[in-house]
Design an enzyme around this catalytic site. Sequence first.
Site, PDB file in Angstrom:
ATOM      1  N   THR A   1       0.824  -1.214   0.000  1.00 23.32           N
ATOM      2  CA  THR A   1       0.000   0.000   0.000  1.00 23.32           C
ATOM      3  C   THR A   1       0.857   1.263   0.000  1.00 23.32           C
ATOM      4  OG1 THR A   1      -1.674  -1.221   1.217  1.00 23.32           O
ATOM      5  CG2 THR A   1      -1.877   1.178   1.226  1.00 23.32           C
TER       6      THR A   1
ATOM      7  N   HIS B   1       0.995  -4.075 -14.919  1.00 25.88           N
ATOM      8  CA  HIS B   1       1.302  -5.271 -14.126  1.00 25.88           C
ATOM      9  C   HIS B   1       2.804  -5.535 -13.987  1.00 25.88           C
ATOM     10  CE1 HIS B   1      -2.963  -7.114 -14.755  1.00 25.88           C
ATOM     11  NE2 HIS B   1      -2.950  -6.013 -14.046  1.00 25.88           N
TER      12      HIS B   1
ATOM     13  N   TYR C   1       1.601 -11.407 -10.455  1.00 30.33           N
ATOM     14  CA  TYR C   1       1.081 -12.786 -10.446  1.00 30.33           C
ATOM     15  C   TYR C   1       1.469 -13.489  -9.138  1.00 30.33           C
ATOM     16  CZ  TYR C   1       0.474 -11.152 -15.101  1.00 30.33           C
ATOM     17  OH  TYR C   1       0.109 -10.365 -16.159  1.00 30.33           O
TER      18      TYR C   1
ATOM     19  N   GLU D   1      -4.016 -15.246   2.268  1.00 28.69           N
ATOM     20  CA  GLU D   1      -4.145 -14.044   3.105  1.00 28.69           C
ATOM     21  C   GLU D   1      -5.603 -13.841   3.524  1.00 28.69           C
ATOM     22  OE1 GLU D   1      -2.442 -10.512   1.376  1.00 28.69           O
ATOM     23  OE2 GLU D   1      -3.586  -9.185   2.680  1.00 28.69           O
ATOM     24  N   ARG D   2      -6.500 -14.062   2.589  1.00 28.94           N
ATOM     25  CA  ARG D   2      -7.928 -13.846   2.897  1.00 28.94           C
ATOM     26  C   ARG D   2      -8.464 -14.931   3.820  1.00 28.94           C
ATOM     27  NH1 ARG D   2      -8.227 -11.172  -2.987  1.00 28.94           N
ATOM     28  NH2 ARG D   2      -7.426  -9.215  -2.155  1.00 28.94           N
TER      29      ARG D   2
ATOM     30  N   GLY E   1      -7.717  -6.425   1.414  1.00 27.45           N
ATOM     31  CA  GLY E   1      -8.749  -6.364   0.368  1.00 27.45           C
ATOM     32  C   GLY E   1     -10.064  -5.979   1.008  1.00 27.45           C
TER      33      GLY E   1
HETATM   34  C1  LIG Z   1      -4.335  -1.338  10.291  1.00 28.43           C
HETATM   35  C2  LIG Z   1      -3.943  -1.521   8.867  1.00 28.43           C
HETATM   36  C3  LIG Z   1      -2.918  -2.400   8.547  1.00 28.43           C
HETATM   37  C4  LIG Z   1      -2.514  -2.553   7.224  1.00 28.43           C
HETATM   38  N1  LIG Z   1      -1.450  -3.382   6.927  1.00 28.43           N
HETATM   39  C5  LIG Z   1      -0.954  -3.392   5.663  1.00 28.43           C
HETATM   40  C6  LIG Z   1       0.258  -4.100   5.353  1.00 28.43           C
HETATM   41  O1  LIG Z   1       0.861  -4.755   6.212  1.00 28.43           O
HETATM   42  N2  LIG Z   1       0.745  -4.030   4.082  1.00 28.43           N
HETATM   43  C7  LIG Z   1       0.123  -3.335   3.102  1.00 28.43           C
HETATM   44  O2  LIG Z   1       0.606  -3.312   1.980  1.00 28.43           O
HETATM   45  N3  LIG Z   1      -1.041  -2.666   3.358  1.00 28.43           N
HETATM   46  C8  LIG Z   1      -1.579  -2.674   4.607  1.00 28.43           C
HETATM   47  N4  LIG Z   1      -2.734  -1.976   4.888  1.00 28.43           N
HETATM   48  C9  LIG Z   1      -3.389  -1.251   3.812  1.00 28.43           C
HETATM   49  C10 LIG Z   1      -4.716  -1.850   3.383  1.00 28.43           C
HETATM   50  O3  LIG Z   1      -4.505  -3.064   2.700  1.00 28.43           O
HETATM   51  C11 LIG Z   1      -5.428  -0.779   2.553  1.00 28.43           C
HETATM   52  O4  LIG Z   1      -5.823   0.239   3.445  1.00 28.43           O
HETATM   53  C12 LIG Z   1      -6.618  -1.338   1.818  1.00 28.43           C
HETATM   54  O5  LIG Z   1      -6.202  -2.199   0.772  1.00 28.43           O
HETATM   55  C13 LIG Z   1      -7.470  -0.216   1.198  1.00 28.43           C
HETATM   56  O6  LIG Z   1      -6.655   0.644   0.437  1.00 28.43           O
HETATM   57  P1  LIG Z   1      -6.732   2.223   0.702  1.00 28.43           P
HETATM   58  O7  LIG Z   1      -6.629   2.468   2.148  1.00 28.43           O
HETATM   59  O8  LIG Z   1      -5.767   2.887  -0.185  1.00 28.43           O
HETATM   60  O9  LIG Z   1      -8.193   2.613   0.268  1.00 28.43           O
HETATM   61  P2  LIG Z   1      -8.680   2.983  -1.227  1.00 28.43           P
HETATM   62  O10 LIG Z   1      -8.123   1.993  -2.193  1.00 28.43           O
HETATM   63  O11 LIG Z   1      -8.383   4.421  -1.412  1.00 28.43           O
HETATM   64  O12 LIG Z   1     -10.216   2.755  -1.058  1.00 28.43           O
HETATM   65  C14 LIG Z   1     -11.109   3.690  -0.454  1.00 28.43           C
HETATM   66  C15 LIG Z   1     -12.531   3.135  -0.540  1.00 28.43           C
HETATM   67  O13 LIG Z   1     -12.879   2.946  -1.918  1.00 28.43           O
HETATM   68  C16 LIG Z   1     -13.268   1.613  -2.126  1.00 28.43           C
HETATM   69  N5  LIG Z   1     -12.835   1.153  -3.449  1.00 28.43           N
HETATM   70  C17 LIG Z   1     -11.581   1.166  -3.970  1.00 28.43           C
HETATM   71  N6  LIG Z   1     -11.587   0.613  -5.185  1.00 28.43           N
HETATM   72  C18 LIG Z   1     -12.859   0.241  -5.436  1.00 28.43           C
HETATM   73  C19 LIG Z   1     -13.521  -0.402  -6.542  1.00 28.43           C
HETATM   74  N7  LIG Z   1     -12.835  -0.806  -7.622  1.00 28.43           N
HETATM   75  N8  LIG Z   1     -14.843  -0.607  -6.459  1.00 28.43           N
HETATM   76  C20 LIG Z   1     -15.548  -0.222  -5.362  1.00 28.43           C
HETATM   77  N9  LIG Z   1     -15.001   0.370  -4.296  1.00 28.43           N
HETATM   78  C21 LIG Z   1     -13.671   0.594  -4.337  1.00 28.43           C
HETATM   79  C22 LIG Z   1     -12.575   0.806  -1.044  1.00 28.43           C
HETATM   80  O14 LIG Z   1     -13.234  -0.410  -0.785  1.00 28.43           O
HETATM   81  C23 LIG Z   1     -12.681   1.755   0.132  1.00 28.43           C
HETATM   82  O15 LIG Z   1     -13.953   1.634   0.721  1.00 28.43           O
HETATM   83  C24 LIG Z   1      -3.182  -1.847   6.190  1.00 28.43           C
HETATM   84  C25 LIG Z   1      -4.237  -0.986   6.511  1.00 28.43           C
HETATM   85  C26 LIG Z   1      -4.612  -0.810   7.825  1.00 28.43           C
HETATM   86  C27 LIG Z   1      -5.719   0.156   8.125  1.00 28.43           C
END
Ligand SMILES: Cc1cc2nc3c(=O)[nH]c(=O)nc-3n(C[C@H](O)[C@H](O)[C@H](O)COP(=O)(O)OP(=O)(O)OC[C@H]3O[C@@H](n4cnc5c(N)ncnc54)[C@H](O)[C@@H]3O)c2cc1C
Length: 395
Positions: A127, A179, A233, A242-243, A364
Amino acid sequence: MDRKIFDEEHEMFRDSVRSFLQNEIQPYSDKWQEQGIVDREAYLKAGEQGLLLMWADDKYGGAGVSDFRYEQVLIEENARYGDAGFFASLHNRLVGPYIGELGTEKQKARWLPKCISGEHILAIALTEPGGGSDVAGMRTRAEDKGDHYLLNGSKTYISNGILADLVIVAAKTDPSTSHGLSLFVVERGMEGFERGRNLKKMGLKSQDTAELYFNNVKVPKENLLGEWNKAFYHLMHFLAEERLLGAVGYLGTSNAAFDITMDYITERKAFGRTIGEFQNSRFKMADMRTEIDVAQAFVDQCVLEHNAGRLSADDAAKAKLFTSELEGRVVDTCVQLHGGAGYMDEYPICRMYLNARVSRIYAGSSEIMREIIARSVGLDPRKRSPQAVSSEAAA
Ligand SMILES: Cc1cc2nc3c(=O)[nH]c(=O)nc-3n(C[C@H](O)[C@H](O)[C@H](O)COP(=O)(O)OP(=O)(O)OC[C@H]3O[C@@H](n4cnc5c(N)ncnc54)[C@H](O)[C@@H]3O)c2cc1C
């Protein structure tokens, strides 16, 4: 409902994990919550107990046990008797397998033993400040400079971000395609690798979540993990596990929340009766028990499918979506049944409620899970027929 997936050995393992967590993890929970980070010793003790990277071959110091049910037991017990911020399973099963499956023999020999002993703690950084859901849109870049890679960019919200000694970092290596990503193992102390703040969060307060910066980090060639430009990939390959890890944990919390609420409502009295005697409470508990048991049957089946190497991305997404949403409903109902006590930090349900909010966001989000599931039932806008697209354009 009695669960049928565990053998006697899993139950013996459950007993030993439980006493480890009760003695070595839970007593430090308040301290870690206060300091915003788990002590490194927790990993060393878990390593001593043989709880880290159990799947790894014994030549590296592992137990060679790939059966996911052992990790499931650890996650379930940690949800109840451990600490929610002790992310051993992120270390064990979310990040560790990248080294175990993608690493060369040399890389495994170099990194796995200390991960198994708990001397080295793992994190994964996908992220970025610009976005998390859209993995292909990442901006962190790595260039091949002949004798090393040059890494530049930043990551955020990284679990174990402060504690981590090895961080698996995804970076764009072919800007001409969305990608074109590769994975690099960035080690503590590499020049140009800086950690930002330990971020203040709504919940999971004992878990260190940090920003990471990479300013002209010279990553040695031997730290490329997996194939150049193939990380997209690789990431997809590991997402099902993970899920599933998430789903097991969310159900673990739901079960624990149910049990502590049961204890509370059968003791606490109002209007001369226990709270549990009111029809509303009984029906709420009945609904939760039903949903948890039904979800457990699905997740247990997913675990068996995963053990057999057959868990599909969409089934893993269904498990993550359903259990994270269920956990949210369960902890909310349980707080309500606790009354004012449920809002007090000293009652475990209060922390469970706050911790659970992120389950629908990370690993996710629920929306991304729905995208995956919708595609799996044939509703994939990327595969619309050219006729449909051109008639829409004409309209
Ligand atoms: C406590 C915590 C620990 C974490 N640990 C890790 C880690 O160890 N490593 C790591 O890499 N990341 C980590 N993350 C990051 C986490 O995986 C992301 O926060 C998450 O994937 C969402 O991305 P974002 O915050 O950028 O939100 P965004 O991608 O900006 O999304 C914002 C909103 O829009 C929605 N959205 C986005 N795209 C779509 C779509 N195509 N269709 C419909 N809705 C959509 C999302 O569901 C969300 O509701 C962590 C986050 C938290 C809060």
